[in-house]
Design an enzyme around this catalytic site. Sequence first.
Site, mmCIF file in Angstrom:
data_model
loop_
_atom_site.group_PDB
_atom_site.id
_atom_site.type_symbol
_atom_site.label_atom_id
_atom_site.label_comp_id
_atom_site.label_asym_id
_atom_site.label_seq_id
_atom_site.Cartn_x
_atom_site.Cartn_y
_atom_site.Cartn_z
ATOM 1 N N ASP A 1 45.461 44.848 46.829
ATOM 2 C CA ASP A 1 45.501 44.406 45.426
ATOM 3 C C ASP A 1 44.130 44.632 44.802
ATOM 4 O O ASP A 1 43.243 43.793 44.925
ATOM 5 C CB ASP A 1 45.818 42.912 45.350
ATOM 6 C CG ASP A 1 47.093 42.571 46.092
ATOM 7 O OD1 ASP A 1 47.032 42.427 47.328
ATOM 8 O OD2 ASP A 1 48.140 42.483 45.439
ATOM 9 N N HIS B 1 47.323 49.073 44.846
ATOM 10 C CA HIS B 1 47.879 48.566 43.590
ATOM 11 C C HIS B 1 46.707 48.398 42.638
ATOM 12 O O HIS B 1 45.952 47.442 42.751
ATOM 13 C CB HIS B 1 48.611 47.244 43.841
ATOM 14 C CG HIS B 1 49.163 46.626 42.593
ATOM 15 N ND1 HIS B 1 49.672 45.358 42.575
ATOM 16 C CD2 HIS B 1 49.304 47.096 41.330
ATOM 17 C CE1 HIS B 1 50.100 45.066 41.346
ATOM 18 N NE2 HIS B 1 49.872 46.110 40.573
ATOM 19 N N ASP C 1 56.826 42.426 43.238
ATOM 20 C CA ASP C 1 55.561 41.870 43.709
ATOM 21 C C ASP C 1 55.217 40.632 42.895
ATOM 22 O O ASP C 1 55.071 40.703 41.683
ATOM 23 C CB ASP C 1 54.467 42.934 43.546
ATOM 24 C CG ASP C 1 53.093 42.438 43.978
ATOM 25 O OD1 ASP C 1 52.131 43.202 43.822
ATOM 26 O OD2 ASP C 1 52.983 41.288 44.452
ATOM 27 N N GLY D 1 52.783 38.023 49.748
ATOM 28 C CA GLY D 1 51.460 37.613 50.216
ATOM 29 C C GLY D 1 51.552 36.215 50.810
ATOM 30 O O GLY D 1 51.618 36.024 52.029
ATOM 31 N N SER D 2 51.607 35.214 49.927
ATOM 32 C CA SER D 2 51.624 33.820 50.390
ATOM 33 C C SER D 2 52.734 33.552 51.397
ATOM 34 O O SER D 2 52.522 32.870 52.398
ATOM 35 C CB SER D 2 51.814 32.876 49.189
ATOM 36 O OG SER D 2 50.923 33.203 48.168
HETATM 37 C C1 DX5 Z 1 49.363 39.616 41.722
HETATM 38 C C2 DX5 Z 1 49.272 39.985 43.160
HETATM 39 C C3 DX5 Z 1 50.232 39.124 43.947
HETATM 40 C C4 DX5 Z 1 50.147 39.360 45.431
HETATM 41 C C5 DX5 Z 1 51.239 38.603 46.169
HETATM 42 O O1 DX5 Z 1 48.428 40.331 41.019
HETATM 43 O O2 DX5 Z 1 49.573 41.354 43.330
HETATM 44 O O3 DX5 Z 1 51.515 39.392 43.483
HETATM 45 O O4 DX5 Z 1 50.285 40.694 45.615
HETATM 46 O O5 DX5 Z 1 51.257 37.323 45.717
HETATM 47 P P1 DX5 Z 1 52.261 36.211 46.294
HETATM 48 O O6 DX5 Z 1 51.370 35.241 46.994
HETATM 49 O O7 DX5 Z 1 52.950 35.662 45.108
HETATM 50 O O8 DX5 Z 1 53.219 36.891 47.248
#
Ligand code: DX5
Length: 228
Positions: A38, A69, A178, A200-201
């Site tokens: 990210d 990304h 995402d 992610g989380s």
């Molecule tokens: C936003 C980030 C998030 C990350 C994943 O800019 O790109 O989306 O990738 O975040 P969570 O924790 O919501 O999966």
Amino acid sequence: MDTCAPTLVASVLPADFSELGQEVRRLEKAGVDRIQWDVMDGKFVPNLTFGPDVIRANRDAVSMGFEAHLMVDDPDPMLPRWVEAGCEIIIVHAEATRHLHRTLSAISDLGARPAVALNPSTPLEAVTHVLHLVDLLLVMTVNPGFGGQQYLAAMERKISAARAEIQERELDVAIEVDGGIAGQTIGAAARAGADVFCAGSALFTGAGTMEDRVTALRDAAVAGIEAR
Ligand code: DX5
């Protein structure tokens, strides 16, 4: 009934940045398919993360693919750096470049796979003229910049519209989602038409081991795809 196999992508945003090599190895061992870096510049989004040197430093830690990304304004000048760092997929935001068609063509010219992302408030129409140039469309299901945000179910209409457009034009374009992708949301995103899921989380926290969480997310995505 659709039967395509989902792709599970791990965002490293929630990872322990002091142990990134170990964290990407942990993700690979847990069974994710790809890593999402990210990249944030503090302008396009109100957060600042890492550059190509950090990605390069972790390239040889694992064998799975990397996607960048790019949540950055004017991504063109640094495109070669992300490819040199080892990213096979380069995701640019439709909102971040003045000449999107040229930017996506430049990614292809570098030998990488071009992809385009849409913020929640950007309509699918912003990219219909370039869908034939990309391997992947990323539909953001949160406002970009931070992990751990609430999934925006309103984006499912955009996901479904993208799926319909891609199928009608017989394009070979994957749809990634995402933001807020977790056990209670991944099925709905899959049913709407997504086949690539960035989490992610939900990978770094929750019940069981990371392997358990990967399996649970993948199973829920399969069920959602089959329920289309
Ligand atoms: C936003 C980030 C998030 C990350 C994943 O800019 O790109 O989306 O990738 O975040 P969570 O924790 O919501 O999966």
